[in-house]
Design an enzyme around this catalytic site. Structure first.
Site, PDB file in Angstrom:
ATOM      1  N   LYS A 118      34.838  35.032  32.159  1.00  0.00           N
ATOM      2  CA  LYS A 118      33.744  35.414  32.654  1.00  0.00           C
ATOM      3  C   LYS A 118      32.921  35.545  31.343  1.00  0.00           C
ATOM      4  CE  LYS A 118      35.045  36.482  37.302  1.00  0.00           C
ATOM      5  NZ  LYS A 118      35.429  37.622  38.168  1.00  0.00           N
ATOM      6  N   GLN A 138      34.893  43.948  38.371  1.00  0.00           N
ATOM      7  CA  GLN A 138      36.179  43.315  38.557  1.00  0.00           C
ATOM      8  C   GLN A 138      37.175  44.186  39.681  1.00  0.00           C
ATOM      9  OE1 GLN A 138      36.682  39.947  37.578  1.00  0.00           O
ATOM     10  NE2 GLN A 138      38.513  39.934  39.187  1.00  0.00           N
ATOM     11  N   ASP A 175      28.102  39.158  42.262  1.00  0.00           N
ATOM     12  CA  ASP A 175      28.942  38.700  43.302  1.00  0.00           C
ATOM     13  C   ASP A 175      28.428  38.507  44.638  1.00  0.00           C
ATOM     14  OD1 ASP A 175      31.588  38.421  42.081  1.00  0.00           O
ATOM     15  OD2 ASP A 175      32.257  40.291  41.785  1.00  0.00           O
TER      16      ASP A 175
END
Ligand code: NDP
Length: 287
Positions: free
Chosen positions: A53, A97, A120
């Site tokens: 990412k 994460q 997200d």
């Protein structure tokens, strides 16, 4: 095999190209989109995901930072970092994460992220926005599925969509997005009786179960669109992954199908990049 196969790598490459152009436009307007990826602990899969990412954002010209916290970090330390990033004007997107090491509360961390920086799309405010039809940041994997459907000319309007799986990160937002596009949506889960029968009524079948090749051709209506979100290791093979759908038998019956790998997987990171750019636009008022 009768089904046409969706090329997720190609659609993801298109999305990334668009995002790259948007980054250039924003930079020309004086804004460099900034993405902060937070990795707590040393889970090997999470290390790979986070560095991919961070690298992709950097390659697209964004300001991209990977923060690594030790596995022994406290809830307060993770919270402090999130608060600092919330205040940092150079950072427009924050991603923590998952999973966090045992003992740390992910939901509490997500609630701390500024909803405008929640790339997200997991913050309750963004979840609420999604279900109430308001613009916001949408979870990347289901957003990627919608983009694949669009790229292949599949309009959910009036179709029966069956989503197998009701997680907060895939199943539920997937259902919300299909509903918003006027599909009639059925959500199935581990307590659904007669799963195969319900799935056989789907014009669009989305599998987000986490069970290796569970959805066979028996679950598929002839000509249906089959979207496989699953990423499952194959016992006995170190690097092989397969989906929740048994591709060979499902492709005999379906009209259009995603493979694993090369289907939904590449879309997730592409949509994350798109969300980072959207977040930068929302915060700076640049359209
Ligand atoms: P979760 O484990 O959080 O959710 C799985 C869902 O499947 C649950 O709702 C569960 O039901 C349901 N389920 C489990 N077993 C059955 C069964 N036998 N019959 C019917 N439903 C069942 O998984 P995620 O949603 O996080 O992920 C799903 C899959 O997608 C995984 O393979 C994951 O690796 C993959 N994934 C892929 C991504 C990508 O980028 N392509 C991103 C995220 C996930 P219940 O709620 O009743 O327990």
């Amino acid at each position: 095999m009768s089904a046409a196969v969706i090329d997720g790598k190609q659609v993801a490459a298109q999305v990334l190209e668009e995002v790259g152009r948007e980054v250039e436009q924003l930079k020309a307007a004086g804004v460099t989109p900034g993405l902060a990826v937070v990795l707590v602990g040393d889970d090997p899969a999470s290390q790979v995901y986070t560095s991919n990412k961070e690298r992709t954002a950097r390659e697209l010209g964004m300001h991209s930072v990977l923060y690594r916290l030790s596995a022994t970090s406290t809830q307060a330390e993770v919270a402090d970092l999130v608060r600092t990033l919330n205040r940092d004007p150079a950072i427009h997107g924050i991603l923590v994460q998952s999973p966090l090491p045992k003992g740390l509360d992910m939901d509490a961390v997500v609630r701390l992220i500024d909803p405008l920086k929640d790339v997200d799309g997991f913050h309750p405010e963004n979840v609420g926005r999604l279900w109430t039809g308001q613009d916001g940041l949408v979870p990347c994997t289901p957003a990627g599925v919608m983009r694949l459907l669009e790229a292949y000319g599949v309009d959910p309007k009036g179709k029966h969509a069956v989503v197998v799986g009701r997680s907060n990160i895939v199943g539920k937002p997937m259902a919300a997005l299909l509903l918003a596009r006027h599909a009639t949506v059925t959500i199935c889960h581990s307590r659904t009786p007669d799963l195969a029968e319900t799935c056989r009524r789907a014009d669009i079948l989305v599998a987000a179960v986490g069970k290796l090749q569970m959805i066979t051709g028996e679950y598929v209506k002839p000509g249906a669109v089959v979207i496989d979100v699953g990423i499952n290791p194959v016992p006995g093979f170190k690097k092989r992954i397969r989906g929740d759908v048994d591709f060979d038998s499902a492709a005999e019956v379906a009209g259009l199908i995603t493979p694993v790998p090369g289907g939904v997987g590449p879309m997730t990171i592409a949509m994350l990049m798109a969300n980072a750019v959207k977040a930068a636009r929302m915060q700076t008022g640049k359209s």
